[in-house]
Design a protein around this motif. Structure first.
Motif, PDB file in Angstrom:
ATOM      1  N   ILE A   1      24.668  94.027 -49.642  1.00 35.99           N
ATOM      2  CA  ILE A   1      24.927  93.453 -48.318  1.00 35.99           C
ATOM      3  C   ILE A   1      25.972  94.294 -47.606  1.00 35.99           C
ATOM      4  N   ALA A   2      25.721  94.610 -46.345  1.00 36.27           N
ATOM      5  CA  ALA A   2      26.673  95.390 -45.562  1.00 36.27           C
ATOM      6  C   ALA A   2      27.975  94.595 -45.375  1.00 36.27           C
ATOM      7  N   PRO A   3      29.127  95.268 -45.327  1.00 39.81           N
ATOM      8  CA  PRO A   3      30.416  94.579 -45.260  1.00 39.81           C
ATOM      9  C   PRO A   3      30.553  93.610 -44.085  1.00 39.81           C
ATOM     10  N   GLU A   4      29.937  93.922 -42.947  1.00 37.89           N
ATOM     11  CA  GLU A   4      30.100  93.050 -41.776  1.00 37.89           C
ATOM     12  C   GLU A   4      29.418  91.695 -41.944  1.00 37.89           C
ATOM     13  N   HIS A   5      28.482  91.596 -42.890  1.00 34.76           N
ATOM     14  CA  HIS A   5      27.782  90.330 -43.091  1.00 34.76           C
ATOM     15  C   HIS A   5      28.494  89.415 -44.097  1.00 34.76           C
ATOM     16  N   VAL A   6      29.262  90.003 -45.000  1.00 36.96           N
ATOM     17  CA  VAL A   6      29.839  89.228 -46.116  1.00 36.96           C
ATOM     18  C   VAL A   6      30.673  88.029 -45.656  1.00 36.96           C
ATOM     19  N   PRO A   7      31.573  88.164 -44.658  1.00 37.83           N
ATOM     20  CA  PRO A   7      32.403  87.005 -44.273  1.00 37.83           C
ATOM     21  C   PRO A   7      31.606  85.837 -43.712  1.00 37.83           C
ATOM     22  N   ARG A   8      30.369  86.066 -43.257  1.00 37.94           N
ATOM     23  CA  ARG A   8      29.602  85.002 -42.612  1.00 37.94           C
ATOM     24  C   ARG A   8      28.550  84.370 -43.529  1.00 37.94           C
ATOM     25  N   LEU A   9      28.534  84.765 -44.804  1.00 44.62           N
ATOM     26  CA  LEU A   9      27.444  84.340 -45.674  1.00 44.62           C
ATOM     27  C   LEU A   9      27.421  82.841 -45.953  1.00 44.62           C
ATOM     28  N   GLY A  10      28.551  82.161 -45.805  1.00 47.22           N
ATOM     29  CA  GLY A  10      28.554  80.722 -46.049  1.00 47.22           C
ATOM     30  C   GLY A  10      28.202  79.887 -44.835  1.00 47.22           C
ATOM     31  N   GLU A  11      27.945  80.541 -43.699  1.00 46.40           N
ATOM     32  CA  GLU A  11      27.619  79.800 -42.477  1.00 46.40           C
ATOM     33  C   GLU A  11      26.195  79.263 -42.543  1.00 46.40           C
ATOM     34  N   ARG A  12      25.998  78.105 -41.942  1.00 44.66           N
ATOM     35  CA  ARG A  12      24.668  77.508 -41.941  1.00 44.66           C
ATOM     36  C   ARG A  12      23.696  78.345 -41.121  1.00 44.66           C
ATOM     37  N   PHE A  13      22.544  78.584 -41.709  1.00 50.24           N
ATOM     38  CA  PHE A  13      21.438  79.318 -41.077  1.00 50.24           C
ATOM     39  C   PHE A  13      21.726  80.803 -40.868  1.00 50.24           C
ATOM     40  N   TYR A  14      22.863  81.279 -41.381  1.00 47.71           N
ATOM     41  CA  TYR A  14      23.123  82.711 -41.225  1.00 47.71           C
ATOM     42  C   TYR A  14      22.332  83.483 -42.272  1.00 47.71           C
ATOM     43  N   ARG A  15      21.592  84.493 -41.812  1.00 52.30           N
ATOM     44  CA  ARG A  15      20.801  85.319 -42.712  1.00 52.30           C
ATOM     45  C   ARG A  15      21.098  86.779 -42.434  1.00 52.30           C
ATOM     46  N   VAL A  16      21.194  87.562 -43.509  1.00 53.69           N
ATOM     47  CA  VAL A  16      21.376  89.003 -43.352  1.00 53.69           C
ATOM     48  C   VAL A  16      20.086  89.627 -42.827  1.00 53.69           C
TER      49      VAL A  16
ATOM     50  N   LYS B   1      28.741  76.793 -50.965  1.00 56.58           N
ATOM     51  CA  LYS B   1      30.137  76.877 -50.542  1.00 56.58           C
ATOM     52  C   LYS B   1      30.752  75.490 -50.390  1.00 56.58           C
ATOM     53  N   HIS B   2      29.978  74.554 -49.826  1.00 58.74           N
ATOM     54  CA  HIS B   2      30.467  73.198 -49.619  1.00 58.74           C
ATOM     55  C   HIS B   2      30.727  72.506 -50.958  1.00 58.74           C
ATOM     56  N   VAL B   3      29.821  72.695 -51.916  1.00 61.95           N
ATOM     57  CA  VAL B   3      29.998  72.095 -53.243  1.00 61.95           C
ATOM     58  C   VAL B   3      31.258  72.660 -53.908  1.00 61.95           C
ATOM     59  N   ALA B   4      31.447  73.981 -53.813  1.00 64.93           N
ATOM     60  CA  ALA B   4      32.637  74.596 -54.410  1.00 64.93           C
ATOM     61  C   ALA B   4      33.912  74.010 -53.805  1.00 64.93           C
ATOM     62  N   GLN B   5      33.945  73.873 -52.500  1.00 65.56           N
ATOM     63  CA  GLN B   5      35.136  73.335 -51.836  1.00 65.56           C
ATOM     64  C   GLN B   5      35.373  71.882 -52.206  1.00 65.56           C
ATOM     65  N   ARG B   6      34.292  71.105 -52.360  1.00 64.89           N
ATOM     66  CA  ARG B   6      34.445  69.697 -52.746  1.00 64.89           C
ATOM     67  C   ARG B   6      35.034  69.567 -54.153  1.00 64.89           C
ATOM     68  N   HIS B   7      34.863  70.586 -54.978  1.00 64.22           N
ATOM     69  CA  HIS B   7      35.418  70.572 -56.333  1.00 64.22           C
ATOM     70  C   HIS B   7      36.738  71.341 -56.411  1.00 64.22           C
ATOM     71  N   GLY B   8      37.316  71.647 -55.246  1.00 60.49           N
ATOM     72  CA  GLY B   8      38.601  72.337 -55.218  1.00 60.49           C
ATOM     73  C   GLY B   8      38.506  73.820 -55.474  1.00 60.49           C
ATOM     74  N   GLY B   9      37.290  74.363 -55.464  1.00 63.96           N
ATOM     75  CA  GLY B   9      37.106  75.782 -55.760  1.00 63.96           C
ATOM     76  C   GLY B   9      36.698  76.575 -54.542  1.00 63.96           C
ATOM     77  N   GLU B  10      36.099  77.716 -54.785  1.00 61.05           N
ATOM     78  CA  GLU B  10      35.675  78.576 -53.686  1.00 61.05           C
ATOM     79  C   GLU B  10      34.478  79.422 -54.101  1.00 61.05           C
ATOM     80  N   LEU B  11      33.773  79.914 -53.084  1.00 62.18           N
ATOM     81  CA  LEU B  11      32.677  80.857 -53.282  1.00 62.18           C
ATOM     82  C   LEU B  11      33.192  82.253 -52.957  1.00 62.18           C
ATOM     83  N   GLN B  12      33.058  83.174 -53.905  1.00 60.76           N
ATOM     84  CA  GLN B  12      33.486  84.554 -53.708  1.00 60.76           C
ATOM     85  C   GLN B  12      32.270  85.471 -53.667  1.00 60.76           C
ATOM     86  N   VAL B  13      32.307  86.448 -52.777  1.00 67.04           N
ATOM     87  CA  VAL B  13      31.189  87.383 -52.634  1.00 67.04           C
ATOM     88  C   VAL B  13      31.728  88.804 -52.599  1.00 67.04           C
TER      89      VAL B  13
END
Length: 263
Positions: A181-196, A215-227
């Motif tokens: 994935i190109a670097p400019e897309h990585v920060p937006r990967l958790g957005e709804r309906f966002y596709r590379v 991402k939402h599940v991770a946050q609900r469990h106090g964690g995070e999604l890393q890419v």
């Protein structure tokens, strides 16, 4: 004179408008295709093979809409439900076995007669447990693994690995040798309906909501999604969970886990 900062309200309103517009667009596309096939079948004399082909395409579009609605309902349920407690223990061995069977089945479906099948590597069951909502965690883990299977070409490798972090937390990483994935897309990967790549995502059956759910599940469990990703070399998607969510296996279960790892 009274003044009020309405930045948050304006942002929420903009998000609502974008969300409604995206949902409408995502549903309109398969609905338009479906309506076109129905009109064709009603107005033209078709041979039996043509009829069967159109019905198959219509079923695929119907399934796509159903998947989209199910994902939207899941997101709504996640947003409206209380945070998962710390008393429900999740059997990671059983959860990972389900996800592995599902991923291998999907890989065989996508590459049925390929001379270079995908290589999927899953660690032995981890020697610890997580606390939280099992159904939510299964959705999150399954999304990451199935995405890797969908976007990794034939002959590629997918590696699924659990590890205990130095601070007592836990990390699940899913590494693939896909297109990256190109670097400019990585920060937006958790957005709804966002596709590379919109066209490729639709071809693979994606709704654009899988990573948002994860991402939402991770946050609900106090964690995070890393890419992390490198264009042309592959990607690693990881779920990180905080120490309070991680517990060592009971003595008996730990012994079983050790035997499974040795086997």
């Amino acid at each position: 004179m009274l003044s009020r900062d309405i930045t948050a309200l304006a942002q929420a309103d903009a998000m609502r408008r974008d969300f409604v517009a995206n949902v409408s667009h995502e549903i309109r596309t398969p609905l338009t295709v479906l309506a076109g096939f129905v009109e064709t079948m009603q107005s033209l004399p078709l041979t039996e093979p043509e009829r069967a082909k159109y019905l198959e395409l219509m079923a695929a579009q119907s399934a796509r809409m159903q998947t989209l609605v199910n994902d939207l309902l899941l997101l709504s349920r996640l947003e409206g439900s209380p945070l998962p407690g710390v008393n429900e223990v999740v059997d990671l061995g059983a959860l990972m076995a389900q996800c592995e069977n599902e991923a291998r089945g999907l890989s065989e479906l996508l590459h049925p007669d390929d001379a270079r099948p995908q290589r999927l590597y899953f660690d032995a069951p981890p020697p610890f447990e997580l606390t939280g909502a099992a159904s939510e965690l299964r959705s999150a883990v399954s999304n990451l693994i199935n995405n890797a299977v969908r976007y990794t070409p034939a002959g590629g490798t997918i590696d699924v690995h659990w590890e205990r972090l130095p601070d007592g937390g836990a990390r699940l990483s899913v590494t693939d040798t896909g297109p990256g994935i190109a670097p400019e897309h990585v920060p937006r990967l958790g957005e709804r309906f966002y596709r590379v790549d919109r066209s490729r995502s639709r071809e693979s059956g994606g709704t654009g909501l899988g990573l948002a759910i994860t991402k939402h599940v991770a946050q609900r469990h106090g964690g995070e999604l890393q890419v992390s990703s490198q264009l042309g070399k592959g990607s690693t998607f990881a779920l990180v969970f905080p120490p309070p969510r991680v517990r060592p296996l009971p003595a008996g279960a730990a012994a079983v886990s050790a035997l499974a790892a040795a086997a």
